[in-house]
Motif scaffolding. Structure first.
Motif, PDB file in Angstrom:
ATOM      1  N   ALA A 137       1.215  43.268  40.766  1.00 36.27           N
ATOM      2  CA  ALA A 137       0.822  44.396  39.914  1.00 36.27           C
ATOM      3  C   ALA A 137       1.972  45.386  39.871  1.00 36.27           C
ATOM      4  O   ALA A 137       2.576  45.695  40.907  1.00 36.27           O
ATOM      5  CB  ALA A 137      -0.438  45.059  40.459  1.00 36.27           C
ATOM      6  N   ALA A 138       2.275  45.885  38.678  1.00 34.73           N
ATOM      7  CA  ALA A 138       3.393  46.818  38.513  1.00 34.73           C
ATOM      8  C   ALA A 138       2.998  47.943  37.566  1.00 34.73           C
ATOM      9  O   ALA A 138       2.244  47.740  36.613  1.00 34.73           O
ATOM     10  CB  ALA A 138       4.614  46.083  37.974  1.00 34.73           C
ATOM     11  N   GLU A 139       3.526  49.131  37.860  1.00 38.90           N
ATOM     12  CA  GLU A 139       3.296  50.313  37.021  1.00 38.90           C
ATOM     13  C   GLU A 139       4.582  51.120  36.931  1.00 38.90           C
ATOM     14  O   GLU A 139       5.409  51.097  37.851  1.00 38.90           O
ATOM     15  CB  GLU A 139       2.215  51.211  37.634  1.00 38.90           C
ATOM     16  N   TYR A 140       4.716  51.858  35.827  1.00 40.60           N
ATOM     17  CA  TYR A 140       5.810  52.812  35.676  1.00 40.60           C
ATOM     18  C   TYR A 140       5.307  54.188  36.087  1.00 40.60           C
ATOM     19  O   TYR A 140       4.209  54.590  35.712  1.00 40.60           O
ATOM     20  CB  TYR A 140       6.286  52.880  34.224  1.00 40.60           C
ATOM     21  N   HIS A 141       6.128  54.908  36.834  1.00 46.87           N
ATOM     22  CA  HIS A 141       5.775  56.257  37.257  1.00 46.87           C
ATOM     23  C   HIS A 141       6.999  57.158  37.216  1.00 46.87           C
ATOM     24  O   HIS A 141       8.103  56.727  37.528  1.00 46.87           O
ATOM     25  CB  HIS A 141       5.186  56.264  38.672  1.00 46.87           C
ATOM     26  N   CYS A 142       6.750  58.400  36.868  1.00 47.01           N
ATOM     27  CA  CYS A 142       7.785  59.422  36.815  1.00 47.01           C
ATOM     28  C   CYS A 142       7.686  60.338  38.038  1.00 47.01           C
ATOM     29  O   CYS A 142       8.665  60.601  38.704  1.00 47.01           O
ATOM     30  CB  CYS A 142       7.609  60.208  35.515  1.00 47.01           C
ATOM     31  N   LYS A 143       6.488  60.802  38.335  1.00 45.84           N
ATOM     32  CA  LYS A 143       6.295  61.780  39.406  1.00 45.84           C
ATOM     33  C   LYS A 143       5.524  61.256  40.619  1.00 45.84           C
ATOM     34  O   LYS A 143       5.654  61.790  41.701  1.00 45.84           O
ATOM     35  CB  LYS A 143       5.588  63.015  38.855  1.00 45.84           C
ATOM     36  N   ALA A 144       4.700  60.257  40.445  1.00 47.75           N
ATOM     37  CA  ALA A 144       3.853  59.773  41.542  1.00 47.75           C
ATOM     38  C   ALA A 144       4.699  59.154  42.660  1.00 47.75           C
ATOM     39  O   ALA A 144       5.727  58.528  42.405  1.00 47.75           O
ATOM     40  CB  ALA A 144       2.856  58.749  41.029  1.00 47.75           C
ATOM     41  N   ARG A 145       4.234  59.323  43.874  1.00 49.90           N
ATOM     42  CA  ARG A 145       4.894  58.743  45.048  1.00 49.90           C
ATOM     43  C   ARG A 145       4.325  57.349  45.310  1.00 49.90           C
ATOM     44  O   ARG A 145       3.159  57.091  44.992  1.00 49.90           O
ATOM     45  CB  ARG A 145       4.677  59.621  46.272  1.00 49.90           C
ATOM     46  N   PRO A 146       5.104  56.476  45.940  1.00 50.63           N
ATOM     47  CA  PRO A 146       4.590  55.140  46.260  1.00 50.63           C
ATOM     48  C   PRO A 146       3.272  55.178  47.036  1.00 50.63           C
ATOM     49  O   PRO A 146       2.369  54.390  46.749  1.00 50.63           O
ATOM     50  CB  PRO A 146       5.714  54.519  47.098  1.00 50.63           C
ATOM     51  N   THR A 147       3.132  56.094  47.978  1.00 48.12           N
ATOM     52  CA  THR A 147       1.903  56.161  48.773  1.00 48.12           C
ATOM     53  C   THR A 147       0.684  56.477  47.909  1.00 48.12           C
ATOM     54  O   THR A 147      -0.424  56.091  48.252  1.00 48.12           O
ATOM     55  CB  THR A 147       2.011  57.209  49.896  1.00 48.12           C
ATOM     56  N   ASP A 148       0.891  57.165  46.778  1.00 50.32           N
ATOM     57  CA  ASP A 148      -0.209  57.482  45.869  1.00 50.32           C
ATOM     58  C   ASP A 148      -0.578  56.289  44.996  1.00 50.32           C
ATOM     59  O   ASP A 148      -1.715  56.182  44.535  1.00 50.32           O
ATOM     60  CB  ASP A 148       0.170  58.656  44.955  1.00 50.32           C
ATOM     61  N   VAL A 149       0.380  55.409  44.748  1.00 51.64           N
ATOM     62  CA  VAL A 149       0.218  54.321  43.794  1.00 51.64           C
ATOM     63  C   VAL A 149      -0.204  53.006  44.466  1.00 51.64           C
ATOM     64  O   VAL A 149      -0.937  52.210  43.880  1.00 51.64           O
ATOM     65  CB  VAL A 149       1.540  54.113  43.015  1.00 51.64           C
ATOM     66  N   ILE A 150       0.233  52.776  45.691  1.00 48.05           N
ATOM     67  CA  ILE A 150      -0.008  51.490  46.361  1.00 48.05           C
ATOM     68  C   ILE A 150      -1.483  51.096  46.394  1.00 48.05           C
ATOM     69  O   ILE A 150      -1.805  49.931  46.128  1.00 48.05           O
ATOM     70  CB  ILE A 150       0.646  51.460  47.756  1.00 48.05           C
ATOM     71  N   PRO A 151      -2.434  51.996  46.679  1.00 43.65           N
ATOM     72  CA  PRO A 151      -3.837  51.559  46.675  1.00 43.65           C
ATOM     73  C   PRO A 151      -4.278  50.936  45.342  1.00 43.65           C
ATOM     74  O   PRO A 151      -4.978  49.917  45.327  1.00 43.65           O
ATOM     75  CB  PRO A 151      -4.614  52.838  46.978  1.00 43.65           C
ATOM     76  N   ALA A 152      -3.859  51.510  44.231  1.00 41.87           N
ATOM     77  CA  ALA A 152      -4.215  50.950  42.916  1.00 41.87           C
ATOM     78  C   ALA A 152      -3.520  49.607  42.693  1.00 41.87           C
ATOM     79  O   ALA A 152      -4.106  48.682  42.111  1.00 41.87           O
ATOM     80  CB  ALA A 152      -3.843  51.923  41.806  1.00 41.87           C
ATOM     81  N   LEU A 153      -2.277  49.471  43.163  1.00 37.75           N
ATOM     82  CA  LEU A 153      -1.556  48.209  43.020  1.00 37.75           C
ATOM     83  C   LEU A 153      -2.195  47.110  43.869  1.00 37.75           C
ATOM     84  O   LEU A 153      -2.270  45.954  43.448  1.00 37.75           O
ATOM     85  CB  LEU A 153      -0.079  48.381  43.391  1.00 37.75           C
ATOM     86  N   VAL A 154      -2.654  47.474  45.062  1.00 36.17           N
ATOM     87  CA  VAL A 154      -3.337  46.503  45.931  1.00 36.17           C
ATOM     88  C   VAL A 154      -4.595  45.989  45.232  1.00 36.17           C
ATOM     89  O   VAL A 154      -4.828  44.784  45.146  1.00 36.17           O
ATOM     90  CB  VAL A 154      -3.686  47.119  47.304  1.00 36.17           C
ATOM     91  N   GLU A 155      -5.390  46.906  44.725  1.00 35.22           N
ATOM     92  CA  GLU A 155      -6.634  46.521  44.046  1.00 35.22           C
ATOM     93  C   GLU A 155      -6.349  45.614  42.851  1.00 35.22           C
ATOM     94  O   GLU A 155      -6.994  44.579  42.670  1.00 35.22           O
ATOM     95  CB  GLU A 155      -7.400  47.755  43.602  1.00 35.22           C
TER      96      GLU A 155
END
Length: 176
Positions: A137-155
């Protein structure tokens, strides 16, 4: 009065470039896993981000009945990557070039450069080396930190564990 009318649209456009719908690109493959197996217990990665991602994957798998064991039948690999979204990644096989990651164009009024955050989960049967599931799973982010995004990527990377669907896109709300 006229200048006030211009300020509100400017603020709204500025805020819209930071929060809103986030496109999650998912690719899954393999035979899939329809019943829980035991996962070989291994030392966590040394990187704090990678260790956190592995822990979240193990937690989600535990919720589906998977357990770690010293003599587990599956090996779990979790990989997390972050790259500048302005750089394309390609592979070449013979004369054929494949895009692994394309350049993401910058949005109008965007205040920072995008990064692509990608999480890949692989479950391999130890007995014969067969890759039973690979979800990325991959997403583009400008301001979000990896720790904020990883839970959504795991799911997203484990969403179709029992029946991989190939490549598809989902959308969620959050901080870009």
């Amino acid at each position: 009065m006229g200048s006030r009318l211009l300020i509100l649209p400017t603020i709204i456009l500025g805020l819209s470039s930071c929060a809103g719908p986030i496109e999650t690109r998912v690719v899954s493959s393999g035979a899939g896993l329809r019943e829980p197996f035991s996962i070989l217990a291994e030392d966590p990665p040394k990187s704090e981000t990678a260790a956190s991602a592995r822990t979240l994957v193990l937690d989600q798998l535990a919720g589906a009945g998977y357990r770690q064991s010293d003599n587990g039948s599956l090996q779990l690999q979790v990989a997390f990557a972050e790259r500048d979204a302005g750089i394309a990644v390609q592979t070449k096989s013979g004369e054929t070039i494949h895009d692994v990651a394309v350049v993401k164009p910058r949005k109008p009024l965007q205040s920072c450069a995008d990064r692509e955050l990608r999480l890949t989960v692989t479950l391999t049967r130890i007995a014969d080396g067969a890759e039973l599931y690979r979800g990325s799973a991959a997403e583009y982010h400008c301001k979000a930190r990896p720790t904020d995004v990883i839970p959504a990527l795991v799911e997203a990377s484990l969403d179709d564990l029992s029946s991989p669907k190939g490549a598809y896109t989902t959308t969620r709300q959050g901080l870009e």
